[in-house]
Design a protein around this motif. Structure first.
Motif, mmCIF file in Angstrom:
data_model
loop_
_atom_site.group_PDB
_atom_site.id
_atom_site.type_symbol
_atom_site.label_atom_id
_atom_site.label_comp_id
_atom_site.label_asym_id
_atom_site.label_seq_id
_atom_site.Cartn_x
_atom_site.Cartn_y
_atom_site.Cartn_z
ATOM 1 N N ALA A 84 -9.948 105.975 -1.464
ATOM 2 C CA ALA A 84 -10.382 105.999 -0.062
ATOM 3 C C ALA A 84 -10.684 107.417 0.409
ATOM 4 C CB ALA A 84 -9.307 105.371 0.827
ATOM 5 N N ARG A 85 -10.067 108.400 -0.221
ATOM 6 C CA ARG A 85 -10.286 109.800 0.146
ATOM 7 C C ARG A 85 -11.310 110.495 -0.751
ATOM 8 N NH1 ARG A 85 -5.088 108.585 1.170
ATOM 9 N NH2 ARG A 85 -4.251 109.151 3.189
ATOM 10 N N GLY A 86 -12.047 109.713 -1.515
ATOM 11 C CA GLY A 86 -13.096 110.290 -2.337
ATOM 12 C C GLY A 86 -12.876 110.144 -3.825
ATOM 13 N N GLU A 125 -15.451 100.913 -6.483
ATOM 14 C CA GLU A 125 -14.233 101.548 -5.981
ATOM 15 C C GLU A 125 -12.983 100.829 -6.488
ATOM 16 O OE1 GLU A 125 -14.767 101.711 -1.746
ATOM 17 O OE2 GLU A 125 -16.051 103.489 -1.887
ATOM 18 N N ALA A 168 -5.423 104.717 -2.196
ATOM 19 C CA ALA A 168 -5.506 105.800 -1.205
ATOM 20 C C ALA A 168 -6.337 106.966 -1.748
ATOM 21 C CB ALA A 168 -4.104 106.278 -0.822
ATOM 22 N N MET A 169 -6.191 107.248 -3.018
ATOM 23 C CA MET A 169 -6.981 108.327 -3.626
ATOM 24 C C MET A 169 -8.475 107.996 -3.579
ATOM 25 S SD MET A 169 -4.521 109.160 -6.885
ATOM 26 C CE MET A 169 -5.633 110.269 -7.713
#
Length: 92
Positions: free
Chosen positions: A69-71, A22, A66-67
Motif C-alpha cells: 500500500a505504501r509503494g 498488488e 501495508a508495504m
C-alpha cells in the motif's frame, strides 16, 4: 475577477489487473518475511506457544499488504506491465 481554483482529484481506483498484481506482490513479500523469520515467536517461558506462531503468520501477511500500500518494492508495477503487454492492452 477571481479565478476558480482547481482542486486536486483523487487518483482513479485501481482496476482488477492492478489489484491482482498488488496481491501477488503482497503474497511474495509475506513469504519473504516469513522465510526471514521477521515475526518468529520467541521461545521459552512467557512465549505464546502454538497460537503465537499462527498469529505471527497473520502479522507477516498484514505487514506485506501495508508495504504494498505504501509503494512496495515495485514488483506489482512489473507484473502489471507484463500482463498488460501480454493481454495486448498496451501500457497505461
Amino acid at each position: 475577477m477571481i479565478q476558480p481554483v482547481a482542486l486536486p482529484t483523487a487518483p482513479p481506483p485501481p482496476d482488477a489487473l492492478r489489484r491482482s498484481a498488488e496481491a501477488l506482490e503482497a503474497a511474495f513479500l509475506a513469504e519473504m518475511l516469513k522465510s526471514a523469520g521477521a515475526f518468529r515467536p520467541t521461545e521459552g517461558p512467557g512465549s505464546g506457544g502454538e497460537g503465537e506462531a499462527h498469529f505471527a503468520s497473520f502479522l507477516a501477511d498484514e505487514q506485506a499488504r501495508a508495504m504494498v500500500a505504501r509503494g512496495g518494492i515495485g514488483l506489482a508495477d512489473s507484473i502489471e506491465h507484463a500482463l498488460r503487454l501480454r493481454a495486448g492492452g498496451g501500457v497505461p
